[in-house]
Each structure stands twice: as structure tokens, then as C-alpha cells.
Scaffold this active site. Structure first.
Site, PDB file in Angstrom:
ATOM      1  CB  SER A   1       0.954  13.249  -1.374  1.00 50.70           C
ATOM      2  OG  SER A   1       2.311  13.219  -1.763  1.00 50.70           O
TER       3      SER A   1
ATOM      4  CD  GLN B   1      -6.801   3.475   4.570  1.00 51.02           C
ATOM      5  OE1 GLN B   1      -5.912   4.300   4.701  1.00 51.02           O
ATOM      6  NE2 GLN B   1      -7.506   3.026   5.591  1.00 51.02           N
TER       7      GLN B   1
ATOM      8  CG  ASN C   1       2.834  10.987  -5.111  1.00 50.16           C
ATOM      9  OD1 ASN C   1       1.930  10.370  -5.674  1.00 50.16           O
ATOM     10  ND2 ASN C   1       3.224  10.734  -3.882  1.00 50.16           N
TER      11      ASN C   1
ATOM     12  CG  HIS D   1       3.291   9.509 -13.289  1.00 50.72           C
ATOM     13  ND1 HIS D   1       2.213   9.052 -12.597  1.00 50.72           N
ATOM     14  CD2 HIS D   1       3.749   8.436 -13.997  1.00 50.72           C
ATOM     15  CE1 HIS D   1       2.015   7.767 -12.872  1.00 50.72           C
ATOM     16  NE2 HIS D   1       2.938   7.365 -13.711  1.00 50.72           N
TER      17      HIS D   1
ATOM     18  CG  ASP E   1       3.366  15.651  -4.049  1.00 48.88           C
ATOM     19  OD1 ASP E   1       4.573  15.430  -3.824  1.00 48.88           O
ATOM     20  OD2 ASP E   1       2.468  14.823  -3.792  1.00 48.88           O
TER      21      ASP E   1
ATOM     22  N   PRO F   1      -5.253  15.758  -2.250  1.00 49.87           N
ATOM     23  CG  PRO F   1      -6.918  16.795  -3.517  1.00 49.87           C
ATOM     24  CD  PRO F   1      -5.675  17.074  -2.745  1.00 49.87           C
ATOM     25  CG  ASP F   2      -5.776   8.798  -4.312  1.00 50.91           C
ATOM     26  OD1 ASP F   2      -5.401   8.962  -5.483  1.00 50.91           O
ATOM     27  OD2 ASP F   2      -5.865   7.680  -3.773  1.00 50.91           O
ATOM     28  CG  PHE F   3      -4.980  12.421  -9.329  1.00 55.88           C
ATOM     29  CD1 PHE F   3      -5.004  12.979 -10.590  1.00 55.88           C
ATOM     30  CD2 PHE F   3      -4.164  12.973  -8.373  1.00 55.88           C
ATOM     31  CE1 PHE F   3      -4.217  14.075 -10.880  1.00 55.88           C
ATOM     32  CE2 PHE F   3      -3.369  14.057  -8.659  1.00 55.88           C
ATOM     33  CZ  PHE F   3      -3.392  14.617  -9.909  1.00 55.88           C
ATOM     34  NE  ARG F   4      -5.752   6.552 -11.355  1.00 55.42           N
ATOM     35  CZ  ARG F   4      -4.616   7.203 -11.307  1.00 55.42           C
ATOM     36  NH1 ARG F   4      -4.075   7.496 -10.148  1.00 55.42           N
ATOM     37  NH2 ARG F   4      -4.012   7.568 -12.424  1.00 55.42           N
TER      38      ARG F   4
END
Ligand SMILES: [Zn+2]
Length: 336
Positions: free
Chosen positions: A86, A282, A166, A185, A168, A92-95
Site C-alpha cells: 500500500s 524491500q 492492511n 487485522h 485500508d 505510510p507504513d506503520f513501522r
């Protein structure tokens, strides 16, 4: 995060897996690709695996995965996705240190960012969560090429199930039906009153949130919370589908997740040892780096690049382009 497993498993035991009204597709006997032969991967791809069991030791590459899919030697694909799919949509990535939500979120009333997803804090003060939820308003973000690649996988009848961390909802927006999804989640697709447990209409929830009001129950005036899984809450019942999905999968794709959150992380271990696992992220983290298997394929670096590479190897580039154009057109139409 380790505590997550502790609160999930008791809930899992308490549920009746085979209750009425559930989806029955997963009750089918596991089907072996190739049908006539007892080895997991066969006809048409023997050049990759050679013959006999020892061939399973051979190292696989992305090209091999593409050939397995094309030959339909893999047609029960389970996909696991995380925040990385996403981020190309702008979420934005949470972590991620520095840029992630947990690093950037600041709210005067919040002791630490994770608190906004803690039930006890939410019941004490739901406003910070509502501020965050406002950002997630449907339509603020669009699916990207990764979501549409998964949609294409579904359109081709290859997607057994998509497990997402996710919240979203972009998998749904891309057109993948709810029956193919396990939103591990939770999601913003529904909301429940925290006091009387009645379902509350999403229109009411969004009307309140967008008007900077705390959403409240029309019946008892209790605070309404979307069915996003907070820390300290059980995972949705649909998560139990993993018990059948993973042992019957013939390919596992893991995209954009570092597999740091249990019980999601352990699922990657639940496919049979002969089943190829493709890990695109990544960077390599989690079970695939500390418990590798001989048939793992690691594709590290930019996720969009990796997915585009696989799509190209599959010969689906044009089809995917058409799908993206068609769907983006539909979404723009809805905005007008
Ligand atoms: Zn209520």
C-alpha cells in the site's frame, strides 16, 4: 507484538470452524496440480524439476515460478500481503523508522502512537483514532498495480485466498471479492458499538468522523468502533480459513511484509515443504531469512519493480495495463 499470538489462539480454539453458513470451497479435497501424477509439480514443467523427488532440491528463480503458473502447475495460490503493497498508493507504513506512521504520528493526547490502536485507550479517548481514521476515508487512496496484479490472479482463477494485514480496504476496491479475502487485522467495511455490540451503519461512522465528531451508537449512544482489529482483540473468524488454505496451497506469494507480526508471520511456515514460496519485499526479514527452504524465491528491492518483473515473465503486462485503465476509469467515474 509477541503477545498477539497469545490472544489469538484461545479465540481460535473457542470457535466452531465448521459452523453452518460458512464457505464450503475450502472443504474440498486438496488437489494436486497435474492430477495424474503423485509428484506435486509435473507435466509441462518437468524441465524445471527434472523427474523424481530429488528434483525438489533444485533452486528456483522467478522465471520458474512464472512457468509453473503458466503451465497451471500452480493454481491454488495463497497470497500474504502487508503494508509494503500500500505504500505505492501513498499510505505510510506503520513501522518504517523515520517515515512510518508510528514515527510521525503526534497528537497531544496520545502517550505513544501505538496507543491509538489499543482498546483501553480508545475507550478512554477515541478522538486520536478518529483523527487518524479521517485520513483513511474511502476514496482518499487508490489501489496500485500490485493490488491489480492480485486482482488479475483472481480473474484467472488462480487465487485461493489473499491474506492481508492492511486495513485500508484497497484489495476490495481493486475488485477482489470478499470471499477471496481474509482481512486479518479487520477493516473499515463495518463498525460495531463498543457498548451494546450492535452493528452500526458505516455512513453514520464516516459522517461523524468527517465532521470531527466521535461516532456514537444510535441505540445506546456508546462509542462506535470500525471492525479494525486493535491490540488486545481477537482476529476475525475468517482468519481460521488458514487451517485449510495453507495445507492445500500450491504456491505462496508473500508481498510487502517483513512478517514481524504474529500470528501472521507463522503462516508462511504452514504451506507444505514442497510448495514454492516467493518473497517480495524491500528487504529480507522474518521467517524466510531465518528459516529458509530450498524452494524459496527471494526477490528483494522495490516491490513495484518486482511485481512488474513477474507480470512480464508471465506475459500479462498488456492485460494488467488494460485492467488498471478500466478500473481507474470506474473509480474516477464514482468521484464525479
Ligand atoms: Zn450501542
Amino acid at each position: 507484538m509477541a503477545s498477539m499470538a497469545q490472544w489469538v489462539w484461545p479465540a481460535v480454539r473457542a470457535l466452531r470452524l465448521w459452523g453452518p453458513g460458512g464457505e464450503r470451497a475450502w472443504a474440498r479435497r486438496p488437489r494436486i496440480a497435474g492430477r495424474r501424477t503423485p509428484v506435486p509439480f509435473s507435466a509441462g514443467v518437468s524441465s524445471i524439476f527434472g523427474s523424481g523427488g530429488s528434483s525438489e532440491k533444485e533452486k528456483l528463480f522467478l522465471q520458474d515460478i512464472a512457468e509453473l503458473i503458466q503451465a497451471r502447475a500452480c493454481q491454488r495460490v495463497v497470497v500474504m500481503v502487508g503494508a509494503g503493497i500500500s505504500t505505492p498508493s501513498g499510505i505510510p507504513d506503520f513501522r518504517s523508522p523515520g517515515t512510518g506512521f508510528y514515527s510521525s504520528f503526534q497528537h497531544a493526547d496520545v502517550p505513544y502512537p501505538e496507543a491509538i490502536f489499543e482498546l483501553s485507550f480508545f475507550l478512554h479517548n477515541p478522538r486520536p483514532f478518529c483523527t487518524w481514521a479521517k485520513e483513511m476515508y474511502p476514496g482518499n487512496y487508490r489501489p496500485n498495480i500490485i493490488h491489480y496484479f492480485l486482482r488479475l490472479l483472481h480473474d484467472k482463477g488462480l487465487l485461493l485466498r489473499l491474506y492481508t494485514q492492511n486495513i485500508d480496504g484497497l484489495e476490495r476496491v481493486s475488485g477482489i471479492p470478499g470471499s477471496k479475502l481474509v482481512e486479518a487485522h479487520g477493516s473499515f467495511a463495518s463498525a460495531t458499538c463498543t457498548v451494546c455490540r450492535r452493528a452500526s451503519p458505516m455512513e453514520d461512522f464516516w459522517a461523524a468522523v468527517m465532521g470531527d465528531r466521535v461516532p456514537s451508537c444510535a441505540v445506546c449512544t456508546g462509542v462506535v468502533k470500525p471492525d479494525v482489529v486493535f491490540f488486545g482483540e481477537a482476529l476475525p473468524q475468517r482468519f481460521l480459513l488458514h487451517v485449510v488454505d495453507f495445507p492445500t496451497a500450491d504456491l505462496l506469494l508473500i508481498l510487502g511484509t517483513s512478517l514481524q507480526v504474529e500470528p501472521f508471520a507463522s503462516l508462511s511456515e504452514a504451506v507444505r515443504s514442497s510448495v514454492p514460496r516467493v518473497f517480495m519485499n524491500q528487504e529480507a526479514v522474518g521467517p524466510l531469512s531465518w528459516r529458509p527452504r530450498s524452494r524459496d524465491v527471494l526477490q528483494l528491492g522495490d516491490l513495484v519493480d518486482s511485481v512488474e518483473r513477474l507480470v512480464e515473465l508471465l506475459g500479462w503486462s498488456e492485460e494488467l495495463k488494460d485492467l488498471v485503465q478500466r478500473e481507474t476509469g470506474k473509480l474516477s467515474g464514482q468521484d464525479r
